[in-house]
Design an enzyme around this catalytic site. Structure first.
Site, PDB file in Angstrom:
ATOM      1  N   LYS A   1     -75.221  52.712  -1.626  1.00  0.00           N
ATOM      2  CA  LYS A   1     -74.491  53.230  -2.794  1.00  0.00           C
ATOM      3  C   LYS A   1     -75.411  53.995  -3.753  1.00  0.00           C
ATOM      4  CE  LYS A   1     -74.803  49.003  -5.598  1.00  0.00           C
ATOM      5  NZ  LYS A   1     -75.753  49.547  -6.563  1.00  0.00           N
ATOM      6  N   ASP A   2     -76.724  53.799  -3.652  1.00  0.00           N
ATOM      7  CA  ASP A   2     -77.672  54.508  -4.519  1.00  0.00           C
ATOM      8  C   ASP A   2     -78.132  55.839  -3.933  1.00  0.00           C
ATOM      9  OD1 ASP A   2     -77.642  52.441  -6.375  1.00  0.00           O
ATOM     10  OD2 ASP A   2     -79.349  51.404  -5.458  1.00  0.00           O
TER      11      ASP A   2
ATOM     12  N   ARG B   1     -67.022  54.070 -12.443  1.00  0.00           N
ATOM     13  CA  ARG B   1     -65.993  53.602 -11.503  1.00  0.00           C
ATOM     14  C   ARG B   1     -65.297  52.355 -12.038  1.00  0.00           C
ATOM     15  NH1 ARG B   1     -66.179  49.356  -8.118  1.00  0.00           N
ATOM     16  NH2 ARG B   1     -68.360  49.053  -8.656  1.00  0.00           N
ATOM     17  N   ARG B   2     -66.095  51.394 -12.502  1.00  0.00           N
ATOM     18  CA  ARG B   2     -65.501  50.163 -13.044  1.00  0.00           C
ATOM     19  C   ARG B   2     -64.745  50.439 -14.342  1.00  0.00           C
ATOM     20  NH1 ARG B   2     -71.124  47.249 -11.883  1.00  0.00           N
ATOM     21  NH2 ARG B   2     -70.711  46.301  -9.853  1.00  0.00           N
TER      22      ARG B   2
ATOM     23  N   ARG C   1     -77.009  48.555 -18.784  1.00  0.00           N
ATOM     24  CA  ARG C   1     -77.778  48.843 -17.592  1.00  0.00           C
ATOM     25  C   ARG C   1     -78.900  47.837 -17.458  1.00  0.00           C
ATOM     26  NH1 ARG C   1     -80.252  53.541 -17.035  1.00  0.00           N
ATOM     27  NH2 ARG C   1     -80.635  52.721 -14.949  1.00  0.00           N
TER      28      ARG C   1
ATOM     29  N   ARG D   1     -79.097  41.944 -17.030  1.00  0.00           N
ATOM     30  CA  ARG D   1     -77.734  42.001 -17.583  1.00  0.00           C
ATOM     31  C   ARG D   1     -77.222  40.600 -17.915  1.00  0.00           C
ATOM     32  NH1 ARG D   1     -74.568  46.925 -14.397  1.00  0.00           N
ATOM     33  NH2 ARG D   1     -76.453  47.972 -13.720  1.00  0.00           N
TER      34      ARG D   1
ATOM     35  N   CYS E   1     -72.430  62.209 -10.971  1.00  0.00           N
ATOM     36  CA  CYS E   1     -72.668  60.816 -11.372  1.00  0.00           C
ATOM     37  C   CYS E   1     -71.752  60.336 -12.491  1.00  0.00           C
ATOM     38  CB  CYS E   1     -74.130  60.593 -11.746  1.00  0.00           C
ATOM     39  SG  CYS E   1     -74.734  61.706 -13.015  1.00  0.00           S
TER      40      CYS E   1
END
Length: 310
Positions: free
Chosen positions: A82-83, A132-133, A150, A156, A243
């Site tokens: 995904k990165d 996305r979230r 982040r 986090r 992005c």
């Protein structure tokens, strides 16, 4: 090759290093006596805590790892798929050697008092910097407030404990990799929170000329994961998102060889959601990815993506 030293480069976050340990363990099981060494590097994405579009964008977590591989400082790179940007080719001279068996693709909610997503009261601050979230929460739970957050998963969790948010959304597979599934309140279904392209997949990347090493590590690859990842990355390549564009989707390879791909494109406010879902049978996965992207482009995905500042 079995007695040669393989230098494995990766980001230096706890999760990334845990992923490398999985690769080392699987390599050791496949080729007993293999020698490996970890080459940790700090990436732009790990040091910059602002908006990623202001720095390397989608390559923020991969550029320094790629550089170490190309400079000959390491032999094998471990990435989260995904990165890895899909809108452009891999760095010249490198190739994917294997995609490991896929982990959980779902997102997890963490709430200190144990509330589930549907129980969060209006105004609850949910920590995430994922567009996305945020877009999906805006569409399904507009009474919640997303706050930018982040840093690696441990960081986090510290920010959550310090009161910078009331709840967190993190990848279930990432929490599993760092041994923190104890904090998960609810694992969200893909219907509630569609995952990012490449979720739960680790990729092994080598220099193209290192054919002996490619042959050695290719045995770690999972055929079903390879088909799913190929379809997903081709979808993202054709769509050419950036992005700041909320894009989600996942492919599923069934036992009988059937392959499907479900994908969505959102506006950041969640008010527009484009959907596509197709099956490919035993067709080429890349063809499926292209077809799903074209289906979304027909619905106006290009205009939607280009209309988002980045």
């Amino acid at each position: 090759m079995a007695t040669a030293l393989i230098r494995i480069v990766s980001r230096d976050s706890p999760m990334a290093l845990a992923q490398v340990e999985r690769v080392r363990a699987e390599l050791g099981a496949l080729h007993p006596g293999i020698r490996t060494e970890v080459v940790p590097v700090k990436t732009t994405g790990d040091t910059w805590m602002g908006d990623l579009s202001a720095v390397e964008g989608k390559g923020a977590f991969t550029k320094e790892v790629d550089q170490a591989l190309l400079a000959g400082e390491a032999d094998l790179a471990v990435h989260c798929v995904k990165d890895i940007p899909a809108d452009r080719p891999l760095p010249a001279g490198t190739t994917f050697a294997a995609f490991l068996r896929r982990d959980d693709i779902r997102d997890a909610l963490i709430h200190p008092a144990g509330l589930r997503l549907g129980e969060l009261p209006p105004g609850t601050r949910v920590g995430t910097s994922s567009v996305r979230r945020s877009a999906q929460l805006a569409a399904s739970h507009p009474h919640l407030v997303c706050v930018p957050m982040r840093g690696n998963a441990n960081r986090r969790l510290e920010k959550l404990a310090a009161g910078e948010a009331d709840a967190l959304l993190l990848a279930a597979s990432g929490l599993e990799r760092i041994g923190r599934t104890d904090v998960i309140t609810e694992v969200l279904s893909t219907d509630v929170m569609c995952p990012p392209i490449g979720a739960g997949v680790l990729a092994l990347q080598c220099r193209e000329g290192d054919t002996g090493l490619i042959d050695l590590v290719s045995g770690l690859g999972d055929p079903a994961t390879h088909r799913e990842t190929t379809a997903e990355r081709m979808f993202l390549h054709v769509l050419q998102g950036h992005c700041n564009s909320p894009i989600a989707g996942y492919a599923q390879a069934e036992g009988g060889g059937e392959l499907s791909l479900r994908a969505k494109v959102f506006t950041p406010d969640g008010k527009t959601v484009l959907n596509a879902h197709e099956w490919a049978g035993r067709l080429d996965p890349a063809t499926l990815g292209t077809s799903v992207a074209v289906a979304l482009l027909r619905q106006g995905a290009r205009e939607l993506i280009d209309g988002i500042a980045h």
